[in-house]
Design a protein around this motif. Structure first.
Motif, PDB file in Angstrom:
ATOM      1  N   LEU A 197       0.850  -1.181   0.000  1.00 30.38           N
ATOM      2  CA  LEU A 197       0.000   0.000   0.000  1.00 30.38           C
ATOM      3  C   LEU A 197       0.891   1.239   0.000  1.00 30.38           C
ATOM      4  O   LEU A 197       1.731   1.413   0.885  1.00 30.38           O
ATOM      5  CB  LEU A 197      -0.882  -0.002   1.254  1.00 30.38           C
ATOM      6  N   ILE A 202      -2.739   7.592  -1.951  1.00 32.73           N
ATOM      7  CA  ILE A 202      -4.164   7.536  -1.632  1.00 32.73           C
ATOM      8  C   ILE A 202      -4.546   8.744  -0.798  1.00 32.73           C
ATOM      9  O   ILE A 202      -3.865   9.062   0.181  1.00 32.73           O
ATOM     10  CB  ILE A 202      -4.466   6.225  -0.884  1.00 32.73           C
ATOM     11  N   GLU A 210      -8.841   2.142   3.455  1.00 28.51           N
ATOM     12  CA  GLU A 210      -7.975   1.291   2.625  1.00 28.51           C
ATOM     13  C   GLU A 210      -7.182   0.323   3.511  1.00 28.51           C
ATOM     14  O   GLU A 210      -7.029  -0.845   3.200  1.00 28.51           O
ATOM     15  CB  GLU A 210      -7.020   2.211   1.841  1.00 28.51           C
ATOM     16  N   GLY A 228     -10.036  -4.333   4.317  1.00 28.32           N
ATOM     17  CA  GLY A 228      -8.840  -3.503   4.137  1.00 28.32           C
ATOM     18  C   GLY A 228      -7.571  -4.326   4.025  1.00 28.32           C
ATOM     19  O   GLY A 228      -7.583  -5.557   4.144  1.00 28.32           O
ATOM     20  N   CYS A 229      -6.475  -3.624   3.793  1.00 28.62           N
ATOM     21  CA  CYS A 229      -5.185  -4.294   3.595  1.00 28.62           C
ATOM     22  C   CYS A 229      -4.764  -5.138   4.793  1.00 28.62           C
ATOM     23  O   CYS A 229      -4.141  -6.177   4.642  1.00 28.62           O
ATOM     24  CB  CYS A 229      -4.100  -3.262   3.343  1.00 28.62           C
TER      25      CYS A 229
END
Ligand SMILES: Nc1ncnc2c1ncn2[C@@H]1O[C@H](COP(=O)(O)OP(=O)(O)OP(=O)(O)O)[C@@H](O)[C@H]1O
Ligand SMILES: [Mg+2]
Length: 467
Positions: A197, A202, A210, A228-229
């Motif tokens: 990420l 972002i 995220e 999410g991640c």
């Protein structure tokens, strides 16, 4: 490499039963009826793990383990019959990975095998990598022959198998993401996700969801639950790139989650647990980023448990030829073309350039040069003008010494190009166009203007001279 398990047991029934079971689970299996036979079989190097009985005539299971451990670092599972529990404990002390009581319960064996997979593959991989490293400066996908990079390789090898957080620092294009991927690949987590990420890419308002996900209706536009991640990377690795660009509040939240290992999705109440190994990267100097208030100090200390600093390419020019050949090979193979050699003048120019964009800049330059050279030797003119210029300037300066720039101060005029008697008009034109392009940083329109020709003519000349 396929898993190939050597089953050692003096009882044919038990041996064959295990072999069939292993094959049904998709493993390759071979058998040996004694410790001696096992040592013979293991010699061809194909077995990747051993399951052995303890009580056998001749070489006992314990002796076999001693011999194996000395020469073949393979994972070993021991089968212990009634009354051999002490021997099983002894076997573990000698380095066997686990033991199983006879009669073997398939479900238990399966669990042990799965547990062993990670350990075994890591061993094999480490050995392969170390050998490669010794030979030609290659470490997984990374290349480097300089002492500085060898040190980085050693650090990666050391920390990869653990779950420690790692902070990777270094200028843009030095290979931080590749290092993060390599850490993941060399860890027992490699079968699970590597989630990358980029915190800078972002918008701050979206970054939290995220990372942690959100519930349906958490905010306008959140039409569905989103994972999410952190959840995606469960049992895997989460790579947080450009960590210093993350909003301060979010940094605080991240720190809390790293400590507690659980969190809530944005707009949610359910507590979610996730077992994630975090690797973070920044191209800022961390101490400075802390002073400037970009990076929270407490988060820094949490992430910086292990630090890997990638040196800029200009500080390790010995790596340039190796990297250049590596990228040329990659590009050629990718394009289905022969691998071009490097003309010495091109290599000299590359050695003299300072590579502000580091390895990424080198990679781009070589990809382009490989394409332009069309399989023949890579020449300076196939390199980007600023790189070719590094060599040209050097040669011009060397040839022009002690030519003055006419100001009487003895300085070399770097704006000049030198045309020797014996050059053709074409040579001169080519040199002039190349230098002017270098001067404009590759801007063809500006170069055309300076030279007083049309942009169309410029394009034709560039094509003609392969610039
Ligand atoms: N030592 C190396 N060996 C082989 N390839 C490398 C090496 N270092 C970097 N590369 C390649 O160079 C490119 C840039 O590397 P990477 O994206 O990892 O850099 P970065 O440090 O993350 O840059 P940024 O800070 O700009 O994100 C990638 O294509 C990567 O594969
Ligand atoms: Mg990066």
């Amino acid at each position: 490499m396929n898993d190939r398990i050597l089953v050692v047991d003096d009882e044919a029934g038990s041996r064959e039963g295990l072999r069939r079971l292993l094959e049904a689970w998709g493993y390759e299996a071979e058998t040996a009826g004694s410790g001696e036979e096992a040592l013979d079989r293991i010699e061809d190097g194909r077995a990747t793990a051993v399951i052995t009985d303890l009580v056998m005539p001749g070489l006992s299971g314990l002796d076999l383990i001693r011999r194996l451990k000395a020469d073949y670092p393979l994972p070993i599972i021991v089968l212990s019959g009634q009354g051999t529990i002490e021997q099983a404990v002894e076997a573990i002390k000698l380095g066997a990975n686990d033991f199983l009581e006879k009669p073997v319960e398939p479900a238990k064996l399966k669990i042990l095998l799965e547990k062993m997979d990670g350990a075994r593959e890591l061993l094999a991989e480490n050995r392969r990598l170390r050998a490669e490293l010794r030979e030609k400066g290659s470490f997984g996908p990374l290349r480097g022959i300089s002492e500085k990079m060898k040190q980085v390789f050693r650090q990666i090898e050391q920390v990869a198998p653990s779950t420690l957080s790692v902070l990777v620092t270094g200028e843009s294009g030095t290979g931080k993401e590749l290092v993060a991927q390599t850490l993941h690949e060399l860890s027992p987590r490699r079968r699970n996700e590597f989630v990358a990420l980029n915190c800078a890419a972002i918008p701050a308002t979206l970054l939290e969801s995220e990372i942690f996900g959100h519930e349906r209706g958490a905010f306008t536009g959140a039409l569905q639950r989103k994972i999410g991640c952190f959840e995606m990377a469960n049992l895997g690795t989460l790579f947080l790139d450009e960590i210093a660009e993350m909003d301060e509040n979010l940094q605080a939240k991240l720190l809390r989650v790293l400590q507690s290992k659980h969190f809530r999705r944005v707009g949610g109440t359910e507590v979610v647990e996730s077992d994630v190994r975090v690797i973070a990267a920044t191209n800022r100097e961390p101490k400075k980023a802390i002073e400037e208030g970009r990076l929270r100090e407490d988060l820094y200390y949490r992430l910086n448990v292990f630090a890997i600093e990638l040196p800029p390419l200009r500080d390790r020019p010995e790596d340039i030829p190796l990297l250049a050949r590596h990228f040329a090979e990659q590009a050629a193979v990718h394009g289905g073309a022969p691998i071009p050699p490097f003309d010495q003048s091109a290599m000299d120019a590359m050695m003299m350039h300072s590579w502000p964009g580091n390895v990424r800049e080198l990679k781009n330059a070589i990809e382009r040069a490989t394409l332009l050279s069309g399989g023949s030797a890579i020449m300076p003119e196939h390199l980007p003008p600023e790189v070719a210029m590094a060599g040209l300037e050097q040669r011009t300066i060397a040839a022009a010494q002690p030519r003055a720039n006419g100001n009487g101060n003895g300085a070399v005029d770097e704006q000049a190009i030198r045309v020797s008697i014996g050059s053709t008009i074409q040579d001169a034109e080519e040199g002039l166009i190349r230098s002017t392009l270098a001067h404009t940083g590759g801007n063809k329109t500006r170069a055309a203007k300076i030279l007083g020709i049309s942009v169309k003519t410029m394009h034709n000349k560039i094509k003609k001279y392969g610039l």
